[in-house]
Design a protein around this motif. Structure first.
Motif, PDB file in Angstrom:
ATOM      1  N   VAL A  50       0.856  -1.185   0.000  1.00 10.95           N
ATOM      2  CA  VAL A  50       0.000   0.000   0.000  1.00 10.95           C
ATOM      3  C   VAL A  50       0.891   1.233   0.000  1.00 10.95           C
ATOM      4  CG1 VAL A  50      -1.780   1.297   1.233  1.00 10.95           C
ATOM      5  CG2 VAL A  50      -1.836  -1.215   1.236  1.00 10.95           C
ATOM      6  N   GLY A  51       0.681   2.093  -0.989  1.00 10.94           N
ATOM      7  CA  GLY A  51       1.436   3.329  -1.095  1.00 10.94           C
ATOM      8  C   GLY A  51       0.540   4.475  -1.497  1.00 10.94           C
ATOM      9  N   VAL A 110      -0.360  -4.264  -5.603  1.00  8.10           N
ATOM     10  CA  VAL A 110      -0.048  -2.937  -5.080  1.00  8.10           C
ATOM     11  C   VAL A 110      -1.293  -2.057  -5.141  1.00  8.10           C
ATOM     12  CG1 VAL A 110       1.440  -0.917  -5.278  1.00  8.10           C
ATOM     13  CG2 VAL A 110       2.338  -3.186  -5.852  1.00  8.10           C
ATOM     14  N   HIS A 111      -1.674  -1.534  -3.999  1.00  6.17           N
ATOM     15  CA  HIS A 111      -2.775  -0.576  -3.903  1.00  6.17           C
ATOM     16  C   HIS A 111      -2.161   0.811  -3.720  1.00  6.17           C
ATOM     17  CE1 HIS A 111      -6.026  -3.624  -3.334  1.00  6.17           C
ATOM     18  NE2 HIS A 111      -5.002  -4.337  -2.891  1.00  6.17           N
ATOM     19  N   VAL A 112      -2.345   1.657  -4.717  1.00  7.60           N
ATOM     20  CA  VAL A 112      -1.815   3.014  -4.653  1.00  7.60           C
ATOM     21  C   VAL A 112      -2.982   3.960  -4.377  1.00  7.60           C
ATOM     22  CG1 VAL A 112      -0.556   4.823  -5.871  1.00  7.60           C
ATOM     23  CG2 VAL A 112       0.051   2.429  -6.240  1.00  7.60           C
ATOM     24  N   LEU A 113      -2.954   4.579  -3.211  1.00  5.57           N
ATOM     25  CA  LEU A 113      -4.019   5.479  -2.784  1.00  5.57           C
ATOM     26  C   LEU A 113      -3.734   6.901  -3.233  1.00  5.57           C
ATOM     27  CD1 LEU A 113      -4.373   4.152   0.872  1.00  5.57           C
ATOM     28  CD2 LEU A 113      -5.905   3.665  -1.046  1.00  5.57           C
ATOM     29  N   ASP A 114      -4.803   7.639  -3.483  1.00  2.00           N
ATOM     30  CA  ASP A 114      -4.651   9.061  -3.758  1.00  2.00           C
ATOM     31  C   ASP A 114      -4.247   9.772  -2.477  1.00  2.00           C
ATOM     32  OD1 ASP A 114      -5.438  11.241  -5.938  1.00  2.00           O
ATOM     33  OD2 ASP A 114      -6.073  11.984  -3.979  1.00  2.00           O
ATOM     34  N   ALA A 115      -3.529  10.864  -2.601  1.00  2.00           N
ATOM     35  CA  ALA A 115      -3.087  11.609  -1.425  1.00  2.00           C
ATOM     36  C   ALA A 115      -4.258  12.115  -0.596  1.00  2.00           C
ATOM     37  CB  ALA A 115      -2.201  12.779  -1.853  1.00  2.00           C
ATOM     38  N   ASP A 116      -5.430  12.261  -1.214  1.00  2.00           N
ATOM     39  CA  ASP A 116      -6.620  12.740  -0.508  1.00  2.00           C
ATOM     40  C   ASP A 116      -7.596  11.615  -0.187  1.00  2.00           C
ATOM     41  OD1 ASP A 116      -5.759  15.426  -0.602  1.00  2.00           O
ATOM     42  OD2 ASP A 116      -6.528  15.632  -2.646  1.00  2.00           O
ATOM     43  N   ALA A 117      -7.134  10.376  -0.195  1.00  2.00           N
ATOM     44  CA  ALA A 117      -8.030   9.250   0.089  1.00  2.00           C
ATOM     45  C   ALA A 117      -8.705   9.431   1.442  1.00  2.00           C
ATOM     46  CB  ALA A 117      -7.240   7.943   0.071  1.00  2.00           C
ATOM     47  N   VAL A 137       2.338  -7.798   4.308  1.00  2.00           N
ATOM     48  CA  VAL A 137       1.895  -6.450   3.957  1.00  2.00           C
ATOM     49  C   VAL A 137       3.079  -5.493   4.008  1.00  2.00           C
ATOM     50  CG1 VAL A 137       0.437  -4.505   4.623  1.00  2.00           C
ATOM     51  CG2 VAL A 137      -0.470  -6.834   4.734  1.00  2.00           C
ATOM     52  N   LEU A 138       3.258  -4.746   2.930  1.00  2.00           N
ATOM     53  CA  LEU A 138       4.243  -3.673   2.881  1.00  2.00           C
ATOM     54  C   LEU A 138       3.501  -2.346   2.888  1.00  2.00           C
ATOM     55  CD1 LEU A 138       6.686  -4.805   0.022  1.00  2.00           C
ATOM     56  CD2 LEU A 138       6.536  -5.649   2.377  1.00  2.00           C
ATOM     57  N   VAL A 139       3.865  -1.465   3.807  1.00  2.00           N
ATOM     58  CA  VAL A 139       3.330  -0.106   3.836  1.00  2.00           C
ATOM     59  C   VAL A 139       4.454   0.818   3.405  1.00  2.00           C
ATOM     60  CG1 VAL A 139       2.351   1.718   5.261  1.00  2.00           C
ATOM     61  CG2 VAL A 139       1.670  -0.659   5.646  1.00  2.00           C
ATOM     62  N   LEU A 140       4.272   1.453   2.261  1.00  2.00           N
ATOM     63  CA  LEU A 140       5.310   2.301   1.686  1.00  2.00           C
ATOM     64  C   LEU A 140       5.044   3.742   2.118  1.00  2.00           C
ATOM     65  CD1 LEU A 140       5.261   0.632  -1.824  1.00  2.00           C
ATOM     66  CD2 LEU A 140       6.905   0.251   0.007  1.00  2.00           C
ATOM     67  N   SER A 141       5.901   4.237   2.988  1.00  2.00           N
ATOM     68  CA  SER A 141       5.656   5.554   3.580  1.00  2.00           C
ATOM     69  C   SER A 141       6.982   6.202   3.935  1.00  2.00           C
ATOM     70  CB  SER A 141       4.788   5.409   4.831  1.00  2.00           C
ATOM     71  OG  SER A 141       4.512   6.674   5.402  1.00  2.00           O
ATOM     72  N   GLU A 142       7.006   7.527   3.903  1.00  2.00           N
ATOM     73  CA  GLU A 142       8.211   8.272   4.249  1.00  2.00           C
ATOM     74  C   GLU A 142       7.878   9.370   5.244  1.00  2.00           C
ATOM     75  OE1 GLU A 142      10.588   7.445   0.066  1.00  2.00           O
ATOM     76  OE2 GLU A 142       9.762   9.444   0.431  1.00  2.00           O
ATOM     77  N   GLY A 143       8.903   9.864   5.918  1.00  2.00           N
ATOM     78  CA  GLY A 143       8.722  10.902   6.912  1.00  2.00           C
ATOM     79  C   GLY A 143       8.791  12.293   6.316  1.00  2.00           C
ATOM     80  N   SER A 144       9.277  13.224   7.108  1.00  2.00           N
ATOM     81  CA  SER A 144       9.280  14.623   6.708  1.00  2.00           C
ATOM     82  C   SER A 144      10.220  14.895   5.537  1.00  2.00           C
ATOM     83  CB  SER A 144       9.693  15.498   7.896  1.00  2.00           C
ATOM     84  OG  SER A 144       9.853  16.837   7.481  1.00  2.00           O
ATOM     85  N   ARG A 145       9.777  15.801   4.689  1.00  2.00           N
ATOM     86  CA  ARG A 145      10.616  16.314   3.608  1.00  2.00           C
ATOM     87  C   ARG A 145      11.070  17.740   3.905  1.00  2.00           C
ATOM     88  NH1 ARG A 145      10.203  13.910  -1.612  1.00  2.00           N
ATOM     89  NH2 ARG A 145       9.292  11.830  -1.439  1.00  2.00           N
ATOM     90  N   VAL A 194       0.188  10.196   4.198  1.00  2.00           N
ATOM     91  CA  VAL A 194      -0.760  10.044   5.304  1.00  2.00           C
ATOM     92  C   VAL A 194      -1.714   8.872   5.088  1.00  2.00           C
ATOM     93  CG1 VAL A 194      -2.623  11.166   6.582  1.00  2.00           C
ATOM     94  CG2 VAL A 194      -0.573  12.467   5.957  1.00  2.00           C
ATOM     95  N   PRO A 195      -2.304   8.669   3.889  1.00  2.00           N
ATOM     96  CA  PRO A 195      -3.220   7.532   3.729  1.00  2.00           C
ATOM     97  C   PRO A 195      -2.566   6.175   4.013  1.00  2.00           C
ATOM     98  CG  PRO A 195      -3.558   9.103   1.967  1.00  2.00           C
ATOM     99  CD  PRO A 195      -2.319   9.536   2.695  1.00  2.00           C
ATOM    100  N   ALA A 196      -1.295   6.017   3.665  1.00  2.00           N
ATOM    101  CA  ALA A 196      -0.610   4.754   3.949  1.00  2.00           C
ATOM    102  C   ALA A 196      -0.465   4.545   5.449  1.00  2.00           C
ATOM    103  CB  ALA A 196       0.756   4.730   3.268  1.00  2.00           C
ATOM    104  N   LEU A 197      -0.152   5.611   6.189  1.00  2.00           N
ATOM    105  CA  LEU A 197      -0.043   5.504   7.643  1.00  2.00           C
ATOM    106  C   LEU A 197      -1.393   5.193   8.271  1.00  2.00           C
ATOM    107  CD1 LEU A 197       2.356   8.510   8.294  1.00  2.00           C
ATOM    108  CD2 LEU A 197       2.928   6.076   8.451  1.00  2.00           C
ATOM    109  N   ARG A 198      -2.456   5.791   7.740  1.00  2.00           N
ATOM    110  CA  ARG A 198      -3.802   5.498   8.227  1.00  2.00           C
ATOM    111  C   ARG A 198      -4.158   4.034   7.957  1.00  2.00           C
ATOM    112  NH1 ARG A 198      -3.394   9.415  10.938  1.00  2.00           N
ATOM    113  NH2 ARG A 198      -4.641  11.300  10.886  1.00  2.00           N
TER     114      ARG A 198
END
Length: 236
Positions: A50-51, A110-117, A137-145, A194-198
């Motif tokens: 999920v990304g 791979v489930h790619v969510l919209d940034a506004d999901a 399950v892989l959650v593809l997520s990154e921290g602060s930019r 954020v949607p991946a973290l949710r």
């Protein structure tokens, strides 16, 4: 059913062919990621990833594939062993496919969510994964930019604190803390996933597991904060 869960970043620089020279910081990051996905494969060779991508949201099945040509070198990847019949993957899908090949998993959807999901969409996906067959399950997520002068966006005074909260939640499998991270604050410091973290928090709660977490990596080597975590069921 979730057999094991990994949280991973997805920068193209994870792929050795896309880097010009060896870098100890990069090797440390890459090693943590490979340790996590190898562990996932030990529990399940069928994966769900999920990304987030604001332009190419959708579901990419095992027959999908692509290359990293857009990032400098046409390194091919596929979501299932064999020749893909549906070329074209966004970056989260490319990295999930590369991880699959490195860890020897059979296939990944791979489930790619919209940034506004929205929360309802995220919850439906989480409960569908939990109710299905056993998968890694892989959650593809990154921290602060926005951590420092090397970051792709101007530094933000709250970025380090938000990254620390996120790392602590991943290190302790604290889903309440993940749910409690305000989307507006995450957005302010440049967390775009954020949607991946949710999804992570919702799926972990819905699984019914007590989790045994490991935080394998927590650093900001190139201006973007990366976290690598592995959550295993406590009875595993």
């Amino acid at each position: 059913m979730i057999a094991r869960l990994a949280v991973l970043p997805y920068p193209p620089l994870l792929v050795p062919d896309l880097t010009v020279r060896s870098d100890s910081r990069l090797e440390h990051l890459r090693g943590a990621c490979l340790r996590a996905v190898t562990s996932v494969t030990e529990s399940a060779t069928e994966w769900v990833a999920v990304g987030v991508d604001g332009f190419r949201a959708g579901v990419y099945g095992p027959r999908s594939g692509g290359t990293f040509a857009g990032y400098g070198v046409p390194v091919p990847v596929s979501l299932e062993h064999g020749v893909p019949t549906e070329p074209g993957l966004p970056l989260p899908g490319l990295i999930a496919g590369w991880f699959r090949e490195q860890a020897g998993a059979a296939r990944v959807t791979v489930h790619v969510l919209d940034a506004d999901a929205g929360e309802d969409e995220i919850a439906r996906l989480a409960h569908r994964v939990v109710a299905g067959p056993a998968v890694g399950v892989l959650v593809l997520s990154e921290g602060s930019r926005r951590r420092n002068e090397r970051s792709p966006r101007p530094p933000h005074p709250d970025a380090a604190a938000v990254d620390a909260r996120l790392a602590a939640a991943l290190a302790t499998a604290d889903t309440n803390a993940l749910h409690g991270l305000e989307p507006s604050i995450l957005s302010d410091v440049g967390v775009d996933t954020v949607p991946a973290l949710r999804f992570l928090a919702t799926a972990a709660d819905a699984s019914g597991h007590d989790w045994r977490p490991e935080l394998l990596y927590d650093d900001t080597p190139f201006g973007i904060s990366y976290h690598v975590a592995l959550w295993s069921p406590s009875d595993d």
